[in-house]
Enzyme design. Structure first.
Site, PDB file in Angstrom:
ATOM      1  N   ASP A   1       0.841  -1.198   0.000  1.00 25.27           N
ATOM      2  CA  ASP A   1       0.000   0.000   0.000  1.00 25.27           C
ATOM      3  C   ASP A   1       0.876   1.247   0.000  1.00 25.27           C
ATOM      4  O   ASP A   1       2.037   1.203   0.421  1.00 25.27           O
ATOM      5  CB  ASP A   1      -0.876   0.035   1.260  1.00 25.27           C
ATOM      6  CG  ASP A   1      -1.856  -1.123   1.299  1.00 25.27           C
ATOM      7  OD1 ASP A   1      -2.155  -1.677   0.232  1.00 25.27           O
ATOM      8  OD2 ASP A   1      -2.304  -1.463   2.415  1.00 25.27           O
TER       9      ASP A   1
HETATM   10  N1  URA Z   1      -1.416  -5.946   3.743  1.00 23.43           N
HETATM   11  C1  URA Z   1      -1.826  -4.661   3.842  1.00 23.43           C
HETATM   12  O1  URA Z   1      -2.803  -4.364   4.514  1.00 23.43           O
HETATM   13  N2  URA Z   1      -1.101  -3.715   3.200  1.00 23.43           N
HETATM   14  C2  URA Z   1       0.015  -3.988   2.496  1.00 23.43           C
HETATM   15  O2  URA Z   1       0.650  -3.071   1.964  1.00 23.43           O
HETATM   16  C3  URA Z   1       0.429  -5.318   2.402  1.00 23.43           C
HETATM   17  C4  URA Z   1      -0.314  -6.293   3.041  1.00 23.43           C
END
Ligand code: URA
Length: 255
Positions: free
Chosen positions: A106
């Site tokens: 993310d």
């Molecule tokens: N899970 C999440 O919530 N965010 C990420 O970036 C990777 C795994």
């Protein structure tokens, strides 16, 4: 090793087009074994000859494997419509035309991200069939509860009804709000949604391993390093989840 044209060799391994390479050669900015080569159609031996462009050595490897310690604020994409991409963090001399992030973190997540131009390898890393696990360190807004271990092991059901595969979660040794999670799949915002499903909230999330490859302690946030063939092999080995709890990295320090 087979002989190939210098312009083909360089264009497959950099962002330069063949016409740019032609003019760089004419200007004397391309060397083979230390001597400027004026003609871009010169044949070279990829196994034996050393090539530089503007003083930067061009690796004879066909594909690039780059590990980025992703900072917050960059999107795991090649398309910048949602913000600056992680590709921007790859220094120009490490870039090639087809680079893309293999997998997603993310925008506000940090940590290990493979950037490559090898689509087949990226597929092997990301495909759930290959069971390459990823371990995340999650800083939580509330203390870790021991019952999470059993809940995660049974398989968390997310708020929208999606079921996650059973996975391991553990509290860090010296911090009540720090947890480690090992996933074998990659649903959207999965770690955040799993902790939300047990009534907690992820404040900060960092991916600390891809398969058996652990993010090196000395790779600063925002920096890249080339991965060697042995590192790629390491990604396809199993990691000891319990051992990761004791490696002693301070995952949410400045790095
Ligand atoms: N899970 C999440 O919530 N965010 C990420 O970036 C990777 C795994």
């Amino acid at each position: 090793m087979p002989l190939i044209r210098l312009d083909k060799f360089i264009s497959e391994r950099t962002e330069y087009t063949r016409s740019q390479i032609k003019s760089l050669c004419a200007k004397g900015s391309v060397t083979v074994n230390g001597s400027p080569v004026k003609r871009s159609d010169t044949k070279i031996d990829t196994g034996a000859d050393d090539v530089t462009v503007c003083g930067n050595a061009i690796s004879s490897e066909r594909f690039r494997y780059i590990l980025l310690n992703k900072p917050k604020g960059y999107v795991s994409s090649t398309d910048d419509k949602d913000g600056e991409t992680v590709i921007k963090l790859v220094p120009p001399e490490m870039r090639s035309k087809g680079l893309f992030p293999a997998g997603r973190l993310d925008k506000d997540s940090t940590g290990a991200l493979l950037i490559t131009d090898d689509g087949a390898l990226a597929h092997r890393i990301c495909s759930p069939n290959n069971h390459i696990s990823k371990i995340y360190a999650a800083e939580l807004s509330r203390p870790f509860e021991q019952e999470y271990v059993e809940k995660f092991a049974k398989g968390i059901v997310l708020a929208n009804g999606e079921a996650c595969s059973p996975c391991k979660v553990q509290k860090a040794e010296n911090a009540d709000n720090l947890a480690f999670v090992e996933l074998h799949e990659g649903m959207y915002h999965q770690v955040k949604r799993m902790f939300a499903a047990v009534g907690n909230h992820v404040e900060n999330l960092k991916r600390i391993s891809i398969g058996g490859l652990i993010l090196p302690k000395d790779l600063p946030l925002g920096k890249c390093m080339y991965l060697l063939p042995k590192d790629i092999e390491q990604m396809f080995t199993k990691i000891d989840f319990d051992a990761i709890l004791t490696i002693g990295h301070n995952f949410f320090s400045a790095n």
